[in-house]
Design a protein around this motif. Structure first.
Motif, PDB file in Angstrom:
ATOM      1  N   ARG A  87     -49.477  -4.801 -38.169  1.00 16.02           N
ATOM      2  CA  ARG A  87     -50.100  -3.493 -37.957  1.00 16.02           C
ATOM      3  C   ARG A  87     -50.394  -2.838 -39.297  1.00 16.02           C
ATOM      4  O   ARG A  87     -49.718  -3.078 -40.301  1.00 16.02           O
ATOM      5  CB  ARG A  87     -49.196  -2.561 -37.143  1.00 16.02           C
ATOM      6  CG  ARG A  87     -48.970  -2.979 -35.707  1.00 16.02           C
ATOM      7  CD  ARG A  87     -48.479  -1.794 -34.880  1.00 16.02           C
ATOM      8  NE  ARG A  87     -49.531  -0.814 -34.680  1.00 16.02           N
ATOM      9  CZ  ARG A  87     -49.338   0.393 -34.150  1.00 16.02           C
ATOM     10  NH1 ARG A  87     -48.115   0.762 -33.807  1.00 16.02           N
ATOM     11  NH2 ARG A  87     -50.336   1.216 -33.981  1.00 16.02           N
ATOM     12  N   MET A  88     -51.416  -1.988 -39.292  1.00 19.87           N
ATOM     13  CA  MET A  88     -51.684  -1.156 -40.464  1.00 19.87           C
ATOM     14  C   MET A  88     -50.705   0.014 -40.471  1.00 19.87           C
ATOM     15  O   MET A  88     -50.300   0.511 -39.412  1.00 19.87           O
ATOM     16  CB  MET A  88     -53.113  -0.614 -40.420  1.00 19.87           C
ATOM     17  CG  MET A  88     -54.192  -1.642 -40.683  1.00 19.87           C
ATOM     18  SD  MET A  88     -54.125  -2.319 -42.362  1.00 19.87           S
ATOM     19  CE  MET A  88     -54.264  -0.812 -43.346  1.00 19.87           C
ATOM     20  N   CYS A  89     -50.313   0.442 -41.675  1.00 21.30           N
ATOM     21  CA  CYS A  89     -49.454   1.615 -41.791  1.00 21.30           C
ATOM     22  C   CYS A  89     -49.796   2.370 -43.069  1.00 21.30           C
ATOM     23  O   CYS A  89     -50.405   1.821 -43.997  1.00 21.30           O
ATOM     24  CB  CYS A  89     -47.973   1.236 -41.750  1.00 21.30           C
ATOM     25  SG  CYS A  89     -47.375   0.437 -43.247  1.00 21.30           S
ATOM     26  N   THR A  90     -49.406   3.615 -43.091  1.00 23.18           N
ATOM     27  CA  THR A  90     -49.649   4.447 -44.263  1.00 23.18           C
ATOM     28  C   THR A  90     -48.587   4.166 -45.327  1.00 23.18           C
ATOM     29  O   THR A  90     -47.624   3.422 -45.099  1.00 23.18           O
ATOM     30  CB  THR A  90     -49.608   5.928 -43.878  1.00 23.18           C
ATOM     31  OG1 THR A  90     -48.277   6.258 -43.424  1.00 23.18           O
ATOM     32  CG2 THR A  90     -50.601   6.236 -42.773  1.00 23.18           C
ATOM     33  N   ALA A  91     -48.768   4.781 -46.494  1.00 30.08           N
ATOM     34  CA  ALA A  91     -47.800   4.600 -47.574  1.00 30.08           C
ATOM     35  C   ALA A  91     -46.425   5.140 -47.193  1.00 30.08           C
ATOM     36  O   ALA A  91     -45.403   4.705 -47.737  1.00 30.08           O
ATOM     37  CB  ALA A  91     -48.307   5.283 -48.838  1.00 30.08           C
ATOM     38  N   THR A  92     -46.381   6.075 -46.253  1.00 25.32           N
ATOM     39  CA  THR A  92     -45.103   6.655 -45.808  1.00 25.32           C
ATOM     40  C   THR A  92     -44.492   5.888 -44.638  1.00 25.32           C
ATOM     41  O   THR A  92     -43.465   6.294 -44.106  1.00 25.32           O
ATOM     42  CB  THR A  92     -45.286   8.129 -45.421  1.00 25.32           C
ATOM     43  OG1 THR A  92     -46.282   8.234 -44.399  1.00 25.32           O
ATOM     44  CG2 THR A  92     -45.714   8.958 -46.631  1.00 25.32           C
ATOM     45  N   GLY A  93     -45.142   4.795 -44.206  1.00 29.34           N
ATOM     46  CA  GLY A  93     -44.570   3.963 -43.163  1.00 29.34           C
ATOM     47  C   GLY A  93     -44.973   4.297 -41.751  1.00 29.34           C
ATOM     48  O   GLY A  93     -44.376   3.782 -40.808  1.00 29.34           O
ATOM     49  N   LEU A  94     -46.003   5.130 -41.547  1.00 27.25           N
ATOM     50  CA  LEU A  94     -46.459   5.461 -40.199  1.00 27.25           C
ATOM     51  C   LEU A  94     -47.512   4.450 -39.755  1.00 27.25           C
ATOM     52  O   LEU A  94     -48.527   4.274 -40.423  1.00 27.25           O
ATOM     53  CB  LEU A  94     -47.042   6.884 -40.164  1.00 27.25           C
ATOM     54  CG  LEU A  94     -46.062   8.028 -40.445  1.00 27.25           C
ATOM     55  CD1 LEU A  94     -46.802   9.365 -40.464  1.00 27.25           C
ATOM     56  CD2 LEU A  94     -44.949   8.045 -39.401  1.00 27.25           C
ATOM     57  N   TYR A  95     -47.267   3.780 -38.629  1.00 24.85           N
ATOM     58  CA  TYR A  95     -48.206   2.803 -38.112  1.00 24.85           C
ATOM     59  C   TYR A  95     -49.428   3.490 -37.501  1.00 24.85           C
ATOM     60  O   TYR A  95     -49.330   4.588 -36.946  1.00 24.85           O
ATOM     61  CB  TYR A  95     -47.542   1.924 -37.053  1.00 24.85           C
ATOM     62  CG  TYR A  95     -46.521   0.961 -37.607  1.00 24.85           C
ATOM     63  CD1 TYR A  95     -46.918  -0.128 -38.363  1.00 24.85           C
ATOM     64  CD2 TYR A  95     -45.155   1.151 -37.361  1.00 24.85           C
ATOM     65  CE1 TYR A  95     -45.988  -1.013 -38.874  1.00 24.85           C
ATOM     66  CE2 TYR A  95     -44.220   0.259 -37.864  1.00 24.85           C
ATOM     67  CZ  TYR A  95     -44.643  -0.820 -38.621  1.00 24.85           C
ATOM     68  OH  TYR A  95     -43.720  -1.690 -39.130  1.00 24.85           O
ATOM     69  N   PHE A  96     -50.581   2.803 -37.604  1.00 25.29           N
ATOM     70  CA  PHE A  96     -51.781   3.342 -36.959  1.00 25.29           C
ATOM     71  C   PHE A  96     -52.704   2.176 -36.582  1.00 25.29           C
ATOM     72  O   PHE A  96     -52.651   1.095 -37.149  1.00 25.29           O
ATOM     73  CB  PHE A  96     -52.517   4.344 -37.859  1.00 25.29           C
ATOM     74  CG  PHE A  96     -53.086   3.749 -39.125  1.00 25.29           C
ATOM     75  CD1 PHE A  96     -54.390   3.245 -39.165  1.00 25.29           C
ATOM     76  CD2 PHE A  96     -52.336   3.709 -40.294  1.00 25.29           C
ATOM     77  CE1 PHE A  96     -54.922   2.713 -40.334  1.00 25.29           C
ATOM     78  CE2 PHE A  96     -52.863   3.185 -41.473  1.00 25.29           C
ATOM     79  CZ  PHE A  96     -54.164   2.679 -41.488  1.00 25.29           C
ATOM     80  N   GLY A  97     -53.564   2.437 -35.606  1.00 25.57           N
ATOM     81  CA  GLY A  97     -54.576   1.461 -35.221  1.00 25.57           C
ATOM     82  C   GLY A  97     -54.067   0.363 -34.309  1.00 25.57           C
ATOM     83  O   GLY A  97     -52.916   0.364 -33.858  1.00 25.57           O
ATOM     84  N   ASP A  98     -54.961  -0.591 -34.033  1.00 28.43           N
ATOM     85  CA  ASP A  98     -54.654  -1.693 -33.128  1.00 28.43           C
ATOM     86  C   ASP A  98     -53.623  -2.634 -33.740  1.00 28.43           C
ATOM     87  O   ASP A  98     -53.551  -2.803 -34.958  1.00 28.43           O
ATOM     88  CB  ASP A  98     -55.919  -2.504 -32.813  1.00 28.43           C
ATOM     89  CG  ASP A  98     -56.932  -1.703 -32.005  1.00 28.43           C
ATOM     90  OD1 ASP A  98     -56.514  -0.740 -31.341  1.00 28.43           O
ATOM     91  OD2 ASP A  98     -58.128  -2.049 -32.056  1.00 28.43           O
TER      92      ASP A  98
END
Length: 251
Positions: A161-172
């Motif tokens: 999964r994609m995630c932000t630099a802070t570790g929040l997952y997003f997208g498919d």
């Protein structure tokens, strides 16, 4: 204090059956999608179910806990598997590349530090994350991760999964699914494809160089030797020598 043993036992048993649900994962995924109004693809549903030991109720709770944060997250949509289709056969202990094509499906550019991370299943790679450049709205990118098949035969699936630099997952959720078997050709076909691409590039360069040589015009080199007296040529007779000085004086 009197305790109704029968009612207490029946309540616990009912809770166990509710948690157990069904062992058919496809049915659980379909139910999960229906509960969320088909907002997630099957891979995303499988991610939350697998994270919660395929307990449907807990998976739904996890979705609302992790997917509905108070801050706006980037958007990402899975476009296509560029390499390695679902269930391709690969020999044991064989290196291969998995490439996905993804898209920024939102209206804002991704923030710095976004990365693709391994999140569940069998990690077939030696790394667990891959940095991704910030995509603008509507931009697409191919992401490749080098992987290696396990030594044991069987079916393996890795979820990312994609995630932000802070570790929040997003997208498919995106995944790779391979079947390890003796005689699998996936690694070999990728190697042959790379060799073929390199050969094609070399051939193209050679053709271009030869074409350039053939198109180079011939240059006329001026004659710098001593001057010569011209003489005529009769193809049906012997060569006529040039006149001598005595011949010129007599004439």
């Amino acid at each position: 204090m009197d305790i109704d043993i029968d009612n207490d036992f029946d309540g616990k048993l009912l809770d166990q059956f509710r948690s157990l649900g069904t062992t058919d994962r496809d049915v659980l995924i379909a139910e999960f999608q229906a509960l969320l109004g088909n907002k997630l693809n099957p891979e995303s549903c499988a991610f939350f179910l697998d994270m919660n030991n395929w307990n449907l109720q807990n998976a739904v709770c996890s979705y609302y806990d992790f997917e509905q944060p108070s801050i706006a997250l980037p958007s990402m949509a899975f476009i296509a598997d560029v390499t390695v289709g679902d269930g391709e056969s690969v020999a044991p202990n064989t290196s291969f590349f998995k490439t996905w094509r993804i898209k920024n499906s939102g209206t804002d550019r991704w923030p710095p530090g976004c990365q693709l991370r391994f999140c569940s299943g069998d990690n077939l790679s030696t790394v667990d994350r891959k940095m991704v450049d910030g995509l603008g709205p509507g931009d697409t990118v191919n992401i490749s991760v080098e992987m290696r098949s396990p030594s044991g035969v069987g079916s393996y699936q890795s979820l990312w999964r994609m995630c932000t630099a802070t570790g929040l997952y997003f997208g498919d959720v995106i995944h790779v699914h391979v079947v390890v078997a003796e005689g699998g050709l996936l690694g070999l076909t990728q190697q042959l494809a790379r060799i073929g691409g390199e050969h094609a590039n070399t051939s193209s360069n050679n053709v271009a160089a030869n074409h350039s040589i053939q198109q180079t015009p011939h240059q006329l080199v001026p004659f710098t030797g001593s001057s010569m007296v011209p003489f005529s040529i009769n193809r049906d007779a012997e060569l006529t020598p040039p006149p001598t000085e005595d011949d010129l004086q007599m004439s």
